[in-house]
Design an enzyme around this catalytic site. Structure first.
Site, PDB file in Angstrom:
ATOM      1  N   TYR A   1       3.311   1.874   0.887  1.00 12.63           N
ATOM      2  CA  TYR A   1       2.149   1.846   1.786  1.00 12.63           C
ATOM      3  C   TYR A   1       0.990   1.095   1.123  1.00 12.63           C
ATOM      4  O   TYR A   1       0.402   0.180   1.708  1.00 12.63           O
ATOM      5  CB  TYR A   1       1.735   3.288   2.131  1.00 12.63           C
ATOM      6  CG  TYR A   1       0.387   3.388   2.804  1.00 12.63           C
ATOM      7  CD1 TYR A   1       0.184   2.858   4.078  1.00 12.63           C
ATOM      8  CD2 TYR A   1      -0.683   4.007   2.167  1.00 12.63           C
ATOM      9  CE1 TYR A   1      -1.052   2.938   4.700  1.00 12.63           C
ATOM     10  CE2 TYR A   1      -1.927   4.098   2.779  1.00 12.63           C
ATOM     11  CZ  TYR A   1      -2.106   3.564   4.042  1.00 12.63           C
ATOM     12  OH  TYR A   1      -3.330   3.636   4.653  1.00 12.63           O
TER      13      TYR A   1
ATOM     14  N   SER B   1      -7.070   0.527   2.142  1.00 10.93           N
ATOM     15  CA  SER B   1      -6.966   1.948   1.776  1.00 10.93           C
ATOM     16  C   SER B   1      -7.331   2.157   0.314  1.00 10.93           C
ATOM     17  O   SER B   1      -7.087   1.277  -0.523  1.00 10.93           O
ATOM     18  CB  SER B   1      -5.530   2.402   2.008  1.00 10.93           C
ATOM     19  OG  SER B   1      -5.293   3.627   1.360  1.00 10.93           O
TER      20      SER B   1
END
Ligand code: NAD
Length: 335
Positions: free
Chosen positions: A152, A127
Site C-alpha cells: 500500500y 499517506s
C-alpha cells in the site's frame, strides 16, 4: 469551480464533496462502490450528497480506461481531488493486485485525464505510511521516503513519483497530501476507532496490536477537509531555485508539492482507547496482540509547511473527535 472528487462514496471523499457543495461549487463524484467494506455505508453517504443541486454521481472504476477518458472529456473539470484508492495496510498482504489496479493504473488514468483536459490543479491522497522505516520524528516532507514496508505504502509513494513526472513533462500543478490516520463520523469500518467502538458496544474483546505500544497522529476529518480545500486553492508553482543536488524532497523545478496533513501531536494507542471508553461509558475487554506485518510503531506529522502555505493548523483533539464519531455511530446503527 467544477471539481472532480474521486472516491466520493468513501470516507474522506464524501466529507470533501459535502464541504465543496456547501461552498457553492459544482461537484462530480465518482466511485466503483467496491466491497472492501460494507457497501451500504458508501451508498448512505451518497444519499446525503445526492439532494445537493451541484452534485452528480458517476459509477465508474478508475481502471476503466475508456470510461475515464470520456469522463474528463465531457465534464472539463477545473480541479481534481483524487481520493479513490484501495486503502488499508493489512489487506495488501492478501490482495496485492487490488492495489496495482486502483492505485497505480487508477492514478495514471487521473494523470492522463488532467494532461489532456487542461485541469488547473490535481490534489491527490498520499499517506503517512510512505515514511515506512523512517524513525526521525516528526516525519518531515524534507526527508527521503524510499523504504516503505507495505505494498500500500509503495503504491502511495509511486503516486507521488508519477505525479512529479506529469508536473515536469506537462506542467500540471500537482499537490500530494500525506494523510495521518483520519477519523470521524462516517469513518471506515476497517479502522481501529470503528472496530473498537463496535466491539465495546457489543460487549466483545478488542484486539490491541503490539500490546498497545503504538502511537498515531490521529487527525479529525474536519481538519483534513479544511487542509484539502485550502491546498486546492494554492496550486504549486515551479521552484526555480530548486536543484537536484541538495534540493528539497517536497518540491521541485516542476509545479509539484507534497504536504503532511496530520494533527501534529501523536497520541498513545491506549489513550485513544480510553477516549473511546469514556465516550461510550464502558471499559473495553482487551486482547493484547503482537505487532502486525506492515504496521509502523509511531506516526507524527511535521505540519509546519501546511500551516505556512495555507494558514491552517489542525484543531480538533482526540477526546472531542472520538466523541463525535461515537455519537454518529450510535445514531447511524441505532445502538
Ligand atoms: N483514512 C485514512 O486514515 C487515510 C490515511 C492515509 C491515506 N488515506 C488515503 O485517502 C484516500 C481516501 O481514503 P478513505 O479513508 O476515504 O478510504 P475509503 O475506502 O473510505 O474511500 C475510497 C473510495 O474509493 C473507492 N474506490 C476504490 N478503488 C476504486 C476504483 N478503482 N475506482 C473507483 N473508485 C474506487 C472506494 O469504493 C471508496 O469508496 C485514499 O487514497 C487513502 O489511501 C486515508
Amino acid at each position: 469551480m467544477k471539481y472532480l472528487v474521486t472516491g466520493a462514496a468513501g470516507f474522506i471523499g464524501f466529507h470533501t464533496a459535502q464541504r465543496l457543495l456547501s461552498q457553492g461549487h459544482t461537484v462530480v463524484g465518482i466511485d466503483n462502490l467496491n466491497d472492501y467494506y460494507e457497501v451500504q455505508l458508501k451508498k448512505d453517504r451518497l444519499k446525503v450528497l445526492e439532494p445537493s443541486e451541484g452534485f452528480s454521481f458517476k459509477f465508474i472504476d478508475l481502471a476503466d480506461r475508456e470510461g475515464m477518458v470520456e469522463l474528463f472529456k465531457t465534464e472539463q473539470f477545473d480541479r481534481v481531488i483524487h481520493l479513490a484508492a484501495q486503502a488499508g495496510v493489512r489487506y495488501s498482504i492478501d490482495n496485492p493486485f487490488a492495489y496495482a489496479d486502483s492505485n497505480l493504473i487508477g492514478h495514471l488514468a487521473i494523470l492522463e485525464g488532467c494532461r489532456h483536459n487542461n485541469v488547473k490543479h490535481l490534489v491527490y491522497a498520499s499517506s503517512s505510511s510512505v515514511y515506512g522505516l523512517n524513525t526521525k520524528m516528526p516525519f518531515s516532507t524534507e526527508d527521503s521516503v524510499d523504504h516503505p514496508i507495505s505494498l500500500y505504502a509503495a503504491t502511495k509513494k509511486s503516486n507521488e513519483l508519477m505525479s512529479h513526472t506529469y508536473s515536469h513533462l506537462y506542467g500540471i500543478p500537482t499537490s500530494g497530501l500525506r494523510f495521518f490516520t483520519v477519523y470521524g463520523p462516517w469513518g471506515r469500518p476497517d479502522m481501529a476507532l470503528f472496530k473498537f467502538t463496535k466491539a465495546i458496544l457489543e460487549g466483545k474483546e478488542i484486539d490491541v496490536y503490539n500490546n498497545g505500544n503504538m502511537a498515531r497522529d490521529f487527525t479529525y476529518i474536519d481538519d483534513i477537509v479544511e487542509g484539502i480545500l485550502r491546498v486546492a486553492e494554492k496550486p504549486p508553482v515551479a521552484n526555480n531555485d530548486w536543484a537536484p543536488e541538495g534540493g528539497s524532497a517536497k518540491d521541485s523545478s516542476a509545479p509539484y508539492y507534497v504536504y503532511n496533513i496530520g494533527n501534529g501531536s501523536p497520541v498513545q494507542l491506549m489513550d485513544f482507547v480510553k477516549a473511546i471508553e469514556d465516550a461510550i461509558g464502558t471499559e473495553a475487554k482487551k486482547n493484547f496482540m503482537d505487532m502486525q506485518p506492515g504496521d509502523v510503531y509511531k506516526t507524527w506529522a511535521d505540519t509546519d509547511d501546511l500551516e505556512k502555505v495555507t494558514g491552517h493548523k489542525p484543531q480538533v483533539g482526540v477526546k472531542e473527535g472520538v466523541k463525535a464519531f461515537v455519537d454518529w455511530y450510535r445514531e447511524y446503527y441505532g445502538v
